[in-house]
Motif scaffolding. Structure first.
Motif, PDB file in Angstrom:
ATOM      1  N   ALA A 143      -6.425  -4.882   3.126  1.00 47.19           N
ATOM      2  CA  ALA A 143      -5.563  -4.870   4.638  1.00 47.19           C
ATOM      3  C   ALA A 143      -5.092  -6.238   4.706  1.00 47.19           C
ATOM      4  N   MET A 144      -5.424  -6.953   4.234  1.00 48.41           N
ATOM      5  CA  MET A 144      -5.479  -8.543   3.931  1.00 48.41           C
ATOM      6  C   MET A 144      -4.195  -8.821   3.698  1.00 48.41           C
ATOM      7  N   PHE A 145      -3.535  -7.954   3.167  1.00 49.69           N
ATOM      8  CA  PHE A 145      -2.016  -8.106   1.773  1.00 49.69           C
ATOM      9  C   PHE A 145      -1.606  -7.239   2.702  1.00 49.69           C
ATOM     10  N   ALA A 146      -0.377  -7.622   3.194  1.00 50.15           N
ATOM     11  CA  ALA A 146       0.661  -7.329   3.918  1.00 50.15           C
ATOM     12  C   ALA A 146       1.924  -6.661   3.598  1.00 50.15           C
ATOM     13  N   ALA A 147       2.345  -7.507   1.921  1.00 51.31           N
ATOM     14  CA  ALA A 147       3.111  -7.202   1.166  1.00 51.31           C
ATOM     15  C   ALA A 147       2.243  -5.950   0.507  1.00 51.31           C
ATOM     16  N   PRO A 148       3.561  -4.695  -0.316  1.00 51.44           N
ATOM     17  CA  PRO A 148       2.608  -3.511  -1.295  1.00 51.44           C
ATOM     18  C   PRO A 148       2.297  -4.024  -2.562  1.00 51.44           C
ATOM     19  N   SER A 149       3.156  -5.705  -3.146  1.00 49.09           N
ATOM     20  CA  SER A 149       2.097  -6.220  -4.632  1.00 49.09           C
ATOM     21  C   SER A 149       1.550  -7.519  -3.632  1.00 49.09           C
ATOM     22  N   GLY A 150       0.823  -7.777  -2.681  1.00 46.41           N
ATOM     23  CA  GLY A 150       0.590  -8.640  -2.398  1.00 46.41           C
ATOM     24  C   GLY A 150      -0.693  -9.057  -2.790  1.00 46.41           C
ATOM     25  N   ARG A 151      -1.249  -8.723  -3.330  1.00 39.93           N
ATOM     26  CA  ARG A 151      -2.780  -8.753  -4.517  1.00 39.93           C
ATOM     27  C   ARG A 151      -2.152  -9.766  -5.614  1.00 39.93           C
ATOM     28  N   VAL A 152      -0.816  -9.146  -5.884  1.00 40.46           N
ATOM     29  CA  VAL A 152      -0.402  -9.756  -7.241  1.00 40.46           C
ATOM     30  C   VAL A 152       0.810 -11.074  -7.451  1.00 40.46           C
ATOM     31  N   LEU A 153       1.060 -10.970  -5.849  1.00 42.09           N
ATOM     32  CA  LEU A 153       1.903 -12.313  -5.011  1.00 42.09           C
ATOM     33  C   LEU A 153       0.624 -13.275  -5.293  1.00 42.09           C
ATOM     34  N   ALA A 154      -0.032 -13.089  -4.664  1.00 36.92           N
ATOM     35  CA  ALA A 154      -1.327 -14.179  -4.497  1.00 36.92           C
ATOM     36  C   ALA A 154      -1.744 -14.691  -5.618  1.00 36.92           C
ATOM     37  N   ARG A 155      -2.629 -13.529  -6.619  1.00 34.00           N
ATOM     38  CA  ARG A 155      -2.063 -14.173  -8.144  1.00 34.00           C
ATOM     39  C   ARG A 155      -1.401 -14.901  -8.597  1.00 34.00           C
TER      40      ARG A 155
END
Length: 135
Positions: free
Chosen positions: A41-53
């Motif tokens: 839920a902390m990642f607004a973009a659908p691939s947010g975790r991937v982008l953060a990594r």
């Protein structure tokens, strides 16, 4: 002959890039932990975790690059291509990593910020090449 306590054989620019490399490594490890453990839920973009990594990975790759610039400045002395490479790495990783991480967390794209940062990172590597060839 004794040297004053304030004397440092390491040039100021070298200390700056060595410090920035250490700081970037620290922030990249912390960012990696957050990217791995924050709830979806902390990642607004659908691939947010991937982008953060992706942002964290770019930081982690460029932490040793900054350390290398600092080390080379100690060995070779003050050289313009090295100074510019270090500046390009530092600013480029902030722009690229910051924009990509921001997009992952907020879902909002910052336009040309990430590509500008990526271009600076490539420029930094080109300047390292130029310095190596000139040596």
């Amino acid at each position: 002959m004794t040297l004053p306590a304030s004397f440092s054989p390491v040039p100021r620019a070298a200390r700056l890039f060595l410090s920035l490399g250490g700081l970037l490594g620290l922030l990249s490890v912390a960012g990696g932990a957050l990217a791995a453990h924050l709830p979806d839920a902390m990642f607004a973009a659908p691939s947010g975790r991937v982008l953060a990594r992706e942002a964290v990975e770019m930081g982690m790759w460029h932490a040793p690059a900054l350390l290398a610039v600092g080390t080379l400045l100690c060995v070779r002395g003050r050289r313009v291509p090295l100074l510019l490479a270090g500046a390009a790495f530092a600013l480029g990783v902030v722009l690229f990593g910051g924009a990509v991480g921001w997009t992952g967390v907020t879902g909002r794209h910052l336009g040309p910020v990430a590509p500008s940062g990526g271009s600076l990172l490539m420029l930094g590597w080109l300047l390292m090449l130029v310095d190596g060839v000139r040596r």
